[in-house]
Design a protein around this motif. Structure first.
Motif, PDB file in Angstrom:
ATOM      1  N   TYR A  70       0.919  -1.058   0.084  1.00 20.52           N
ATOM      2  CA  TYR A  70       0.082   0.126  -0.132  1.00 20.52           C
ATOM      3  C   TYR A  70       0.784   1.126   0.025  1.00 20.52           C
ATOM      4  N   GLY A  71       1.834   1.226   0.544  1.00 20.73           N
ATOM      5  CA  GLY A  71       2.952   2.256   0.658  1.00 20.73           C
ATOM      6  C   GLY A  71       3.558   2.397  -0.847  1.00 20.73           C
ATOM      7  N   GLU A  72       3.802   1.673  -1.509  1.00 19.07           N
ATOM      8  CA  GLU A  72       3.983   2.092  -2.972  1.00 19.07           C
ATOM      9  C   GLU A  72       3.116   2.785  -3.671  1.00 19.07           C
ATOM     10  N   ARG A  73       1.826   2.485  -3.529  1.00 13.93           N
ATOM     11  CA  ARG A  73       0.781   3.294  -4.135  1.00 13.93           C
ATOM     12  C   ARG A  73       0.667   4.870  -3.776  1.00 13.93           C
ATOM     13  N   VAL A  74       1.457   5.369  -2.755  1.00 14.84           N
ATOM     14  CA  VAL A  74       1.269   6.763  -2.248  1.00 14.84           C
ATOM     15  C   VAL A  74       2.514   7.254  -2.888  1.00 14.84           C
ATOM     16  N   VAL A  75       2.215   8.343  -3.601  1.00 20.77           N
ATOM     17  CA  VAL A  75       3.101   9.326  -4.289  1.00 20.77           C
ATOM     18  C   VAL A  75       3.055  10.598  -4.003  1.00 20.77           C
ATOM     19  N   SER A  76       1.997  11.205  -3.360  1.00 16.84           N
ATOM     20  CA  SER A  76       1.829  12.577  -3.207  1.00 16.84           C
ATOM     21  C   SER A  76       2.623  12.956  -1.656  1.00 16.84           C
ATOM     22  N   ALA A  77       3.261  14.361  -1.631  1.00 16.13           N
ATOM     23  CA  ALA A  77       3.774  14.505  -0.492  1.00 16.13           C
ATOM     24  C   ALA A  77       2.836  15.090   0.809  1.00 16.13           C
ATOM     25  N   TYR A  78       1.686  15.584   0.155  1.00 14.43           N
ATOM     26  CA  TYR A  78       0.709  16.251   1.197  1.00 14.43           C
ATOM     27  C   TYR A  78      -0.526  15.564   1.050  1.00 14.43           C
ATOM     28  N   LEU A  79      -1.273  15.619   2.122  1.00 15.04           N
ATOM     29  CA  LEU A  79      -2.737  14.707   2.110  1.00 15.04           C
ATOM     30  C   LEU A  79      -3.732  15.628   1.185  1.00 15.04           C
ATOM     31  N   ASP A  80      -3.737  16.987   1.017  1.00 16.38           N
ATOM     32  CA  ASP A  80      -4.625  17.808   0.388  1.00 16.38           C
ATOM     33  C   ASP A  80      -4.188  17.666  -1.222  1.00 16.38           C
TER      34      ASP A  80
END
Length: 244
Positions: A70-80
């Motif tokens: 699941y971590g591999e799918r996160v590319v954005s630096a900010y939640l917004d």
């Protein structure tokens, strides 16, 4: 089990996880080799207890794997900046990451309890509620089972930094925040207020690297402990009831 979430086949054990499981199964087999009528209650207890480690290690590895995927799918630096789908993946990553940390220290503490009873280390006389690391300190200070202790102590030193960071994360997750810590968190939040309103994501890669290190240490420790007990058993004329 959890690999089905990613449409992947079942895991095939390899590396240190495989070695850890093999060492547990070898120990269980030594007990199984004792004729049923000669097997005492304590040996039956150790056999059941040992088997529970196989399941616990599996749950740890599965949680670590899901946190990584699941971590591999996160590319954005900010939640917004995240889409709804990416935000869900980020929260799933955090869930399995925290779950893995809790399971990791639960296994270590179970290993400590197991050694304390198996070797009659009497760590409870030092500290009523003791951890795996308390048991190691007891063994190290009092030079108990030196061959095993030296291996485990060296392993602890090798992985000390990442495991200490994981332990801090675990404590924040499961323990009540004390007043001093709460004040520190509030001060940190106030310091950021007005300078950075946006919420930055956790450092996923650093967290996963620490988690991988913690898992490796746990697999190594498990293998060392069960290999040592099996070695002592084989060197005796019969499976020893009392190794202390």
């Amino acid at each position: 089990m959890l690999r089905m979430l990613f449409n992947e086949p079942r895991r095939k054990d390899q590396g240190e996880l495989m070695k850890a499981n093999e060492s547990i199964r070898s120990y269980i087999q030594l007990i199984n080799d004792i004729p049923e009528k000669e097997r005492n209650q304590q040996e039956r207890r150790y056999m059941i207890w040992s088997g529970s480690f196989i399941r616990s290690l599996d749950e740890l590895e599965q949680s670590q794997y899901a946190a990584e995927r699941y971590g591999e799918r996160v590319v954005s630096a900010y939640l917004d900046e995240m889409s709804e789908e990416e935000l869900d993946d980020y929260h799933r990553h955090l869930y399995f990451y925290k779950n893995a940390i809790i399971r990791l220290f639960a296994i270590l503490d179970k290993l400590g309890q197991f050694m304390n009873e198996r070797f009659r280390l009497k760590t409870e006389e030092i500290k009523a509620r003791f951890s795996y690391f308390t048991v190691l300190r007891n063994m190290h200070t009092n030079r108990l089972y030196v061959e095993l202790e030296e291996q485990l102590y060296q392993l602890k030193e090798q992985f000390n930094d990442p495991v200490e960071r994981l332990r801090s994360e675990r404590n924040l997750e499961i323990h009540t925040i004390n007043a001093d810590l709460l004040d520190d968190l509030l001060k940190a939040a106030e310091a950021k207020k007005g300078t950075e309103q946006r919420i930055h994501t956790e450092n996923i890669q650093e967290h996963l690297h620490d988690l991988m290190s913690g898992c490796e240490m746990t697999y190594h420790a498990t293998r060392m402990i069960f290999t040592y007990i099996s070695k002592m058993a084989v060197s005796s004329s019969r499976y020893p009831h009392d190794l202390s």
